[in-house]
Design an enzyme around this catalytic site. Structure first.
Site, mmCIF file in Angstrom:
data_model
loop_
_atom_site.group_PDB
_atom_site.id
_atom_site.type_symbol
_atom_site.label_atom_id
_atom_site.label_comp_id
_atom_site.label_asym_id
_atom_site.label_seq_id
_atom_site.Cartn_x
_atom_site.Cartn_y
_atom_site.Cartn_z
ATOM 1 N N ARG A 48 54.264 39.152 28.651
ATOM 2 C CA ARG A 48 53.025 39.932 28.546
ATOM 3 C C ARG A 48 51.996 39.193 27.708
ATOM 4 N NH1 ARG A 48 51.859 43.389 24.589
ATOM 5 N NH2 ARG A 48 54.025 43.930 24.171
ATOM 6 N N TYR B 107 30.141 45.826 44.004
ATOM 7 C CA TYR B 107 31.365 46.265 44.676
ATOM 8 C C TYR B 107 31.656 47.712 44.283
ATOM 9 C CZ TYR B 107 36.401 46.937 45.176
ATOM 10 O OH TYR B 107 37.635 47.461 45.461
ATOM 11 N N ASP C 135 29.790 38.544 37.681
ATOM 12 C CA ASP C 135 30.883 38.520 38.646
ATOM 13 C C ASP C 135 30.580 37.405 39.639
ATOM 14 O OD1 ASP C 135 32.614 38.923 40.825
ATOM 15 O OD2 ASP C 135 32.723 41.076 40.472
ATOM 16 N N LYS D 67 40.397 36.838 46.024
ATOM 17 C CA LYS D 67 39.503 36.396 47.081
ATOM 18 C C LYS D 67 39.564 34.871 47.243
ATOM 19 C CE LYS D 67 38.351 40.782 47.211
ATOM 20 N NZ LYS D 67 38.894 41.404 46.000
#
Length: 388
Positions: free
Chosen positions: A50, A102, A173, A198
């Site tokens: 983690r 988005y 972004d 993406k």
């Protein structure tokens, strides 16, 4: 002399010591939750996945190199990355957001961030004067450029002058262009986010997200948030993104070539009422893109003349897939109204220009003429089904 970006997709400029992994060319997947120590205070440099993992760390170094940042943090999704960025802010803070984002980002800001006491002002950052909306509580400006799905282009360098003068963070972004075509940190941004699902991954086979920064103070805060909230990218998924990045340059060039071809084809169709692609000289952001990017990307949006024709196209595509997401090897046709922006209020969609006639194309790396033939086929079918 540093490597060019094509080489950076494959090789880190720093020595990553392949002899320590038995000379393996493909970086190993360290599929472990925890790490053993020789004694108290004698760490191998890794304690618990983690917090950090060698596979994820290698990926983060690659992404930081591509974006020319000092640190990159790999998350389990793009939304997890954006959610972590929002943890930098406190109740009472105010942020200015690009209106055309988005839909998942809009949902996060409109519900979770609002619930947490953060106020949001949504504007068209490509056309409106951001300075007019800054208050004494404003802490950051958040944009996409080009935006999703209406392809609005904001001048990052010009906006960064405003944010730096006012002491605000500029968050960009960069998913639509990837670090191969645009580097917002170089243009003055403080934080870059990506949906690594993406173009970075590029194969529609895993989900990931990234935050990249060039500021030590922001890196320190984000690393604390990262280890505390626990949304780190798993080792195997980190390896998949590493593998995808190796072909980023090749995929971006081919998909961008296909986008230019399809944009030109769509402009000639009588049922198409609007084509939005920054590579077209008619696009209002064309000159800005030429200045701040190394290309125009592989995303385009278009409108047809009625809803029935749009639905017919979605029903009849075969080679092109009717699916959400973008940036993979396959060309995808998306219907923002019911997919990427389903949770955005209709009045907000209308302000952005998203209607029941609006379709979004993410161009893949197929043969361009095959894609043209596919659209010729579905347009002909749509003509028969809708117009007889």
């Amino acid at each position: 002399m540093g490597y060019d970006i094509e080489t950076k997709c494959i090789h880190l400029e720093e020595n990553d010591h392949p002899e320590e992994r038995f000379g393996a060319i493909s970086f190993p997947i360290y599929q472990t939750a925890t790490f053993a120590h020789k004694g108290v205070g004698q760490s191998t440099g890794y304690d618990y996945t983690r917090l950090q993992n060698p596979t994820r760390e290698h990926l983060e170094k690659v992404v930081a190199s591509l974006e020319q940042g000092i640190d990159a943090i790999a998350f389990s999704s793009g939304m997890a990355a954006i959610g972590a960025v929002m943890e930098l802010f406190s109740p009472g803070d105010h942020l200015i957001m690009e209106r055309d984002l988005y839909g998942g980002s809009t949902r996060l800001f409109s519900h979770i961030s609002k619930k947490n006491g953060i106020s949001i002002t949504s504007i068209d950052c490509s056309r409106e004067n951001v300075a007019d909306y800054i208050t004494d509580r404003t802490k950051a400006v958040y944009i996409e450029t080009p935006t999703n799905p209406m392809m609005n282009v904001t001048d990052i360098a010009a906006l960064s002058k405003i944010t730096k003068e006012k002491g605000l963070l500029l968050i960009v972004d960069n998913t639509f262009l990837s670090p191969y075509l645009q580097n917002p940190l170089v243009l003055g941004a403080d934080i870059v986010v990506h949906s690594g699902t993406k173009y970075l991954g590029g194969h529609n086979d895993t989900i990931s997200g990234f935050i990249v920064t060039n500021r030590e103070d922001i890196s320190e805060k984000l690393r604390f948030i990262f280890k505390t909230t626990g949304a780190g990218l798993a080792p195997f998924d980190s390896w998949l993104i590493l593998r995808g990045i190796q072909t980023l340059a090749l995929r971006m060039e081919k998909s961008q070539e296909n986008a230019a071809l399809l944009a030109d084809w769509l402009l000639k169709q009588k049922r198409v009422t609007r084509v939005i692609y920054p590579g077209l000289s008619s696009h209002p952001g064309h000159e800005i893109m030429k200045k701040q990017s190394r290309g125009f990307g592989a995303m385009l949006t278009f409108d047809v003349d009625n809803e029935a024709f749009a639905l017919s196209l979605l029903k009849n595509v075969r080679l092109i897939r009717f699916a959400e997401s973008l940036g993979g090897t396959e060309t995808l046709l998306t219907y923002p109204l019911t997919q990427t922006h389903a949770d955005v209020p209709k009045e907000e969609l209308a302000k952005c220009g998203i209607t029941e006639h609006t379709l979004r194309l993410s161009l893949g790396i197929e043969n361009g003429q095959d894609l043209v033939k596919e659209l010729e086929r579905v347009f002909e079918l749509g003509e028969k089904e809708v117009y007889g």
